[in-house]
Design an enzyme around this catalytic site. Structure first.
Site, mmCIF file in Angstrom:
data_model
loop_
_atom_site.group_PDB
_atom_site.id
_atom_site.type_symbol
_atom_site.label_atom_id
_atom_site.label_comp_id
_atom_site.label_asym_id
_atom_site.label_seq_id
_atom_site.Cartn_x
_atom_site.Cartn_y
_atom_site.Cartn_z
ATOM 1 N N TYR A 106 0.864 -1.172 0.000
ATOM 2 C CA TYR A 106 0.000 0.000 0.000
ATOM 3 C C TYR A 106 0.904 1.225 0.000
ATOM 4 O O TYR A 106 1.385 1.672 1.045
ATOM 5 C CB TYR A 106 -0.934 -0.003 1.208
ATOM 6 N N ASP A 147 -1.933 -1.260 -4.159
ATOM 7 C CA ASP A 147 -2.299 0.105 -4.518
ATOM 8 C C ASP A 147 -1.028 0.936 -4.517
ATOM 9 O O ASP A 147 -0.455 1.212 -3.465
ATOM 10 C CB ASP A 147 -3.310 0.642 -3.506
#
Length: 260
Positions: A106, A147
Protein backbone atom coordinates in the site's frame (compact mmCIF):
# COMPACT_ATOMS: atom_id res chain seq x y z
CA UNK A 1 -3.77 -19.97 -9.07
CA UNK A 2 -5.75 -16.73 -8.89
CA UNK A 3 -4.41 -13.74 -6.97
CA UNK A 4 -6.40 -10.56 -6.37
CA UNK A 5 -5.35 -7.15 -5.10
CA UNK A 6 -8.04 -4.96 -3.54
CA UNK A 7 -7.85 -1.67 -1.67
CA UNK A 8 -10.91 -2.14 0.52
CA UNK A 9 -10.90 1.32 2.18
CA UNK A 10 -11.79 -0.25 5.57
CA UNK A 11 -12.11 -4.01 5.94
CA UNK A 12 -14.89 -3.52 8.52
CA UNK A 13 -16.98 -1.40 6.15
CA UNK A 14 -16.35 -3.72 3.20
CA UNK A 15 -16.60 -7.15 4.86
CA UNK A 16 -20.15 -7.92 3.74
CA UNK A 17 -19.39 -6.80 0.19
CA UNK A 18 -16.25 -8.96 -0.02
CA UNK A 19 -18.03 -12.03 1.32
CA UNK A 20 -20.81 -11.61 -1.23
CA UNK A 21 -18.25 -11.11 -4.00
CA UNK A 22 -16.41 -14.30 -3.07
CA UNK A 23 -19.58 -16.33 -2.61
CA UNK A 24 -21.51 -15.07 -5.62
CA UNK A 25 -19.00 -13.88 -8.19
CA UNK A 26 -15.44 -15.20 -8.06
CA UNK A 27 -13.14 -17.88 -6.74
CA UNK A 28 -9.83 -16.43 -5.56
CA UNK A 29 -6.91 -18.38 -4.09
CA UNK A 30 -4.94 -15.48 -2.60
CA UNK A 31 -6.35 -12.10 -1.57
CA UNK A 32 -4.11 -9.07 -1.06
CA UNK A 33 -5.97 -6.36 0.84
CA UNK A 34 -4.84 -2.78 1.44
CA UNK A 35 -6.10 0.09 3.60
CA UNK A 36 -7.57 -2.17 6.27
CA UNK A 37 -7.94 0.68 8.79
CA UNK A 38 -7.85 -1.76 11.69
CA UNK A 39 -5.38 -3.36 14.07
CA UNK A 40 -4.37 -7.01 13.75
CA UNK A 41 -6.68 -8.15 16.53
CA UNK A 42 -9.71 -6.43 15.00
CA UNK A 43 -9.37 -8.08 11.60
CA UNK A 44 -12.37 -10.39 10.84
CA UNK A 45 -10.33 -13.60 10.73
CA UNK A 46 -13.28 -15.91 11.40
CA UNK A 47 -15.30 -14.62 8.45
CA UNK A 48 -12.46 -15.46 6.07
CA UNK A 49 -11.72 -18.77 7.78
CA UNK A 50 -15.33 -19.72 7.07
CA UNK A 51 -14.55 -19.17 3.38
CA UNK A 52 -11.46 -21.38 3.55
CA UNK A 53 -8.78 -18.71 4.02
CA UNK A 54 -6.01 -18.24 6.53
CA UNK A 55 -5.07 -14.58 6.93
CA UNK A 56 -1.84 -12.85 7.87
CA UNK A 57 -2.32 -9.22 8.88
CA UNK A 58 -0.11 -6.18 9.41
CA UNK A 59 -2.66 -3.68 10.63
CA UNK A 60 -2.86 -0.14 11.94
CA UNK A 61 -5.67 1.61 13.77
CA UNK A 62 -7.73 3.92 11.52
CA UNK A 63 -5.09 4.11 8.76
CA UNK A 64 -3.19 1.95 6.29
CA UNK A 65 -2.83 -1.77 7.02
CA UNK A 66 -2.30 -4.74 4.69
CA UNK A 67 -3.30 -8.41 4.75
CA UNK A 68 -2.81 -11.56 2.72
CA UNK A 69 -5.50 -14.24 2.89
CA UNK A 70 -4.75 -17.60 1.25
CA UNK A 71 -6.46 -20.91 0.63
CA UNK A 72 -2.99 -22.43 0.31
CA UNK A 73 -0.50 -22.82 3.19
CA UNK A 74 1.88 -19.99 3.99
CA UNK A 75 5.49 -21.10 3.50
CA UNK A 76 6.94 -17.82 4.78
CA UNK A 77 5.51 -14.58 6.18
CA UNK A 78 7.19 -11.22 6.75
CA UNK A 79 5.26 -8.33 8.26
CA UNK A 80 6.92 -5.03 7.50
CA UNK A 81 10.34 -4.34 6.03
CA UNK A 82 12.12 -4.70 9.36
CA UNK A 83 13.04 -1.00 9.26
CA UNK A 84 11.69 1.10 12.14
CA UNK A 85 11.19 4.26 10.07
CA UNK A 86 9.61 2.53 7.07
CA UNK A 87 7.34 0.41 9.27
CA UNK A 88 5.79 3.24 11.26
CA UNK A 89 3.04 3.08 8.66
CA UNK A 90 1.86 -0.47 7.95
CA UNK A 91 2.27 -0.71 4.18
CA UNK A 92 4.12 -3.94 3.44
CA UNK A 93 3.54 -7.65 4.00
CA UNK A 94 5.20 -10.54 2.18
CA UNK A 95 4.30 -14.20 1.98
CA UNK A 96 5.62 -17.19 0.07
CA UNK A 97 2.76 -19.35 -1.19
CA UNK A 98 3.12 -22.25 -3.62
CA UNK A 99 6.65 -21.11 -4.34
CA UNK A 100 5.55 -17.58 -5.30
CA UNK A 101 6.88 -14.64 -3.28
CA UNK A 102 3.89 -12.32 -2.94
CA UNK A 103 4.57 -8.75 -1.84
CA UNK A 104 1.44 -6.81 -0.89
CA UNK A 105 1.97 -3.05 -1.04
CA UNK A 106 0.00 0.00 0.00
CA UNK A 107 2.09 2.88 -1.31
CA UNK A 108 1.70 6.33 0.28
CA UNK A 109 -0.90 8.66 -1.20
CA UNK A 110 1.43 11.63 -0.77
CA UNK A 111 0.71 15.29 -1.38
CA UNK A 112 1.67 17.95 -3.92
CA UNK A 113 4.89 18.76 -2.06
CA UNK A 114 6.41 18.52 1.37
CA UNK A 115 7.25 15.67 3.74
CA UNK A 116 4.53 13.27 2.58
CA UNK A 117 5.50 13.78 -1.04
CA UNK A 118 9.16 13.06 -0.32
CA UNK A 119 8.17 9.97 1.67
CA UNK A 120 6.22 8.64 -1.29
CA UNK A 121 9.20 9.01 -3.63
CA UNK A 122 11.51 7.45 -1.04
CA UNK A 123 9.09 4.55 -0.54
CA UNK A 124 9.44 3.39 -4.15
CA UNK A 125 13.23 3.64 -3.96
CA UNK A 126 13.28 1.67 -0.72
CA UNK A 127 10.92 -0.98 -2.09
CA UNK A 128 13.01 -1.41 -5.23
CA UNK A 129 16.18 -1.84 -3.20
CA UNK A 130 14.44 -4.32 -0.89
CA UNK A 131 13.43 -6.47 -3.86
CA UNK A 132 16.87 -6.29 -5.48
CA UNK A 133 18.55 -7.25 -2.20
CA UNK A 134 16.26 -10.20 -1.47
CA UNK A 135 15.38 -11.73 -4.84
CA UNK A 136 16.74 -12.47 -8.27
CA UNK A 137 14.01 -11.27 -10.60
CA UNK A 138 15.50 -13.29 -13.45
CA UNK A 139 15.14 -16.52 -11.47
CA UNK A 140 12.62 -16.12 -8.64
CA UNK A 141 8.83 -16.16 -8.79
CA UNK A 142 7.95 -12.70 -7.48
CA UNK A 143 4.54 -11.04 -7.52
CA UNK A 144 4.15 -7.44 -6.35
CA UNK A 145 0.51 -6.50 -5.86
CA UNK A 146 -1.22 -3.50 -4.42
CA UNK A 147 -2.30 0.10 -4.52
CA UNK A 148 0.67 2.07 -5.83
CA UNK A 149 -1.14 5.45 -5.88
CA UNK A 150 0.49 6.33 -9.22
CA UNK A 151 -0.94 6.26 -12.74
CA UNK A 152 1.85 5.47 -15.21
CA UNK A 153 0.80 7.06 -18.51
CA UNK A 154 -1.86 9.19 -20.17
CA UNK A 155 -3.89 6.06 -20.94
CA UNK A 156 -4.08 5.35 -17.20
CA UNK A 157 -6.18 8.43 -16.36
CA UNK A 158 -9.51 9.62 -17.71
CA UNK A 159 -8.38 13.18 -18.57
CA UNK A 160 -4.57 13.54 -18.74
CA UNK A 161 -4.40 17.30 -19.23
CA UNK A 162 -6.83 17.99 -16.42
CA UNK A 163 -5.08 15.64 -13.99
CA UNK A 164 -1.45 16.33 -14.90
CA UNK A 165 0.35 17.68 -11.86
CA UNK A 166 -2.22 16.34 -9.38
CA UNK A 167 -1.50 13.67 -6.76
CA UNK A 168 -0.97 10.33 -8.43
CA UNK A 169 -0.11 11.89 -11.79
CA UNK A 170 2.84 14.16 -11.06
CA UNK A 171 5.98 13.82 -13.14
CA UNK A 172 8.33 12.95 -10.28
CA UNK A 173 5.91 10.36 -8.87
CA UNK A 174 5.67 8.69 -12.25
CA UNK A 175 9.44 8.83 -12.72
CA UNK A 176 9.97 7.22 -9.30
CA UNK A 177 7.48 4.47 -10.14
CA UNK A 178 9.05 3.83 -13.56
CA UNK A 179 12.47 3.61 -11.94
CA UNK A 180 11.01 1.06 -9.52
CA UNK A 181 9.57 -0.99 -12.39
CA UNK A 182 12.89 -0.85 -14.22
CA UNK A 183 14.48 -3.26 -11.72
CA UNK A 184 12.85 -5.95 -13.84
CA UNK A 185 9.14 -6.07 -13.02
CA UNK A 186 6.43 -6.63 -15.64
CA UNK A 187 3.18 -4.64 -15.49
CA UNK A 188 0.85 -7.55 -16.23
CA UNK A 189 -2.28 -5.57 -17.02
CA UNK A 190 -0.50 -3.43 -19.56
CA UNK A 191 1.20 -6.50 -21.05
CA UNK A 192 -2.16 -8.16 -21.74
CA UNK A 193 -4.19 -4.99 -22.40
CA UNK A 194 -1.93 -2.53 -24.24
CA UNK A 195 -4.80 -0.33 -25.42
CA UNK A 196 -7.31 -0.57 -22.55
CA UNK A 197 -7.18 1.96 -19.73
CA UNK A 198 -8.05 -0.55 -17.00
CA UNK A 199 -9.07 2.02 -14.37
CA UNK A 200 -9.09 0.71 -10.80
CA UNK A 201 -10.10 3.83 -8.82
CA UNK A 202 -12.92 6.34 -9.19
CA UNK A 203 -13.87 9.23 -6.94
CA UNK A 204 -17.06 8.66 -4.97
CA UNK A 205 -18.33 12.06 -6.14
CA UNK A 206 -20.09 13.00 -9.36
CA UNK A 207 -20.97 9.42 -10.30
CA UNK A 208 -17.40 9.07 -11.55
CA UNK A 209 -17.54 5.28 -11.88
CA UNK A 210 -20.60 5.49 -14.12
CA UNK A 211 -18.96 8.23 -16.22
CA UNK A 212 -15.75 6.16 -16.45
CA UNK A 213 -13.73 8.98 -14.92
CA UNK A 214 -11.06 6.95 -13.18
CA UNK A 215 -7.38 6.16 -12.78
CA UNK A 216 -5.33 2.97 -12.91
CA UNK A 217 -3.38 3.00 -9.66
CA UNK A 218 -3.69 -0.64 -8.53
CA UNK A 219 -1.24 -3.09 -10.07
CA UNK A 220 -0.11 -6.68 -10.19
CA UNK A 221 3.54 -6.83 -11.22
CA UNK A 222 5.63 -9.94 -11.81
CA UNK A 223 9.19 -11.09 -12.29
CA UNK A 224 9.84 -12.36 -15.86
CA UNK A 225 9.64 -16.08 -14.93
CA UNK A 226 6.27 -15.56 -13.22
CA UNK A 227 5.05 -13.29 -16.01
CA UNK A 228 5.41 -16.21 -18.42
CA UNK A 229 2.86 -18.15 -16.34
CA UNK A 230 0.25 -15.40 -16.48
CA UNK A 231 -2.77 -16.42 -18.54
CA UNK A 232 -5.24 -13.65 -17.78
CA UNK A 233 -5.63 -10.42 -15.82
CA UNK A 234 -8.70 -8.25 -15.40
CA UNK A 235 -10.31 -5.50 -13.35
CA UNK A 236 -13.45 -6.86 -11.69
CA UNK A 237 -16.10 -4.13 -11.61
CA UNK A 238 -18.70 -6.12 -9.65
CA UNK A 239 -17.70 -4.75 -6.25
CA UNK A 240 -17.34 -1.15 -7.45
CA UNK A 241 -20.71 -0.86 -9.18
CA UNK A 242 -22.68 -1.63 -6.02
CA UNK A 243 -25.10 0.64 -4.30
CA UNK A 244 -25.39 -1.82 -1.43
CA UNK A 245 -23.29 -2.96 0.33
CA UNK A 246 -21.41 0.31 -0.02
CA UNK A 247 -18.40 -0.17 -2.34
CA UNK A 248 -14.79 0.78 -1.93
CA UNK A 249 -13.60 3.52 -4.26
CA UNK A 250 -11.27 0.89 -5.78
CA UNK A 251 -12.02 -2.21 -7.85
CA UNK A 252 -10.04 -5.42 -7.42
CA UNK A 253 -7.54 -6.63 -10.02
CA UNK A 254 -7.40 -10.41 -10.56
CA UNK A 255 -4.58 -12.35 -12.19
CA UNK A 256 -4.59 -16.03 -13.19
CA UNK A 257 -1.28 -17.88 -13.13
CA UNK A 258 -1.05 -21.39 -14.57
CA UNK A 259 1.36 -22.90 -12.07
CA UNK A 260 0.94 -26.57 -12.93
Amino acid sequence: MKIATFNVNSIKARKELIIRWLNEKVSIDVLCFQELKCTDENFPYEDFENLGYKCEVFGQKAYNGVAICSKFPFEEVQKGFGDEKMDREKRFIRAKINGINILNIYAPHGEIEGVKHEYKLRFFEYLGNYIKNNFSLEKDMVCVAGDMNVARDDIDVWEPELLRGTIGFMDDEREAFEKFLSIGLVDLYRKFHPNSHGFTWWDYRNAAVWRDEGMRIDYILASPPLSKLCKKIEVDMWTRRRRSPTPSDHAPVIVHFETE
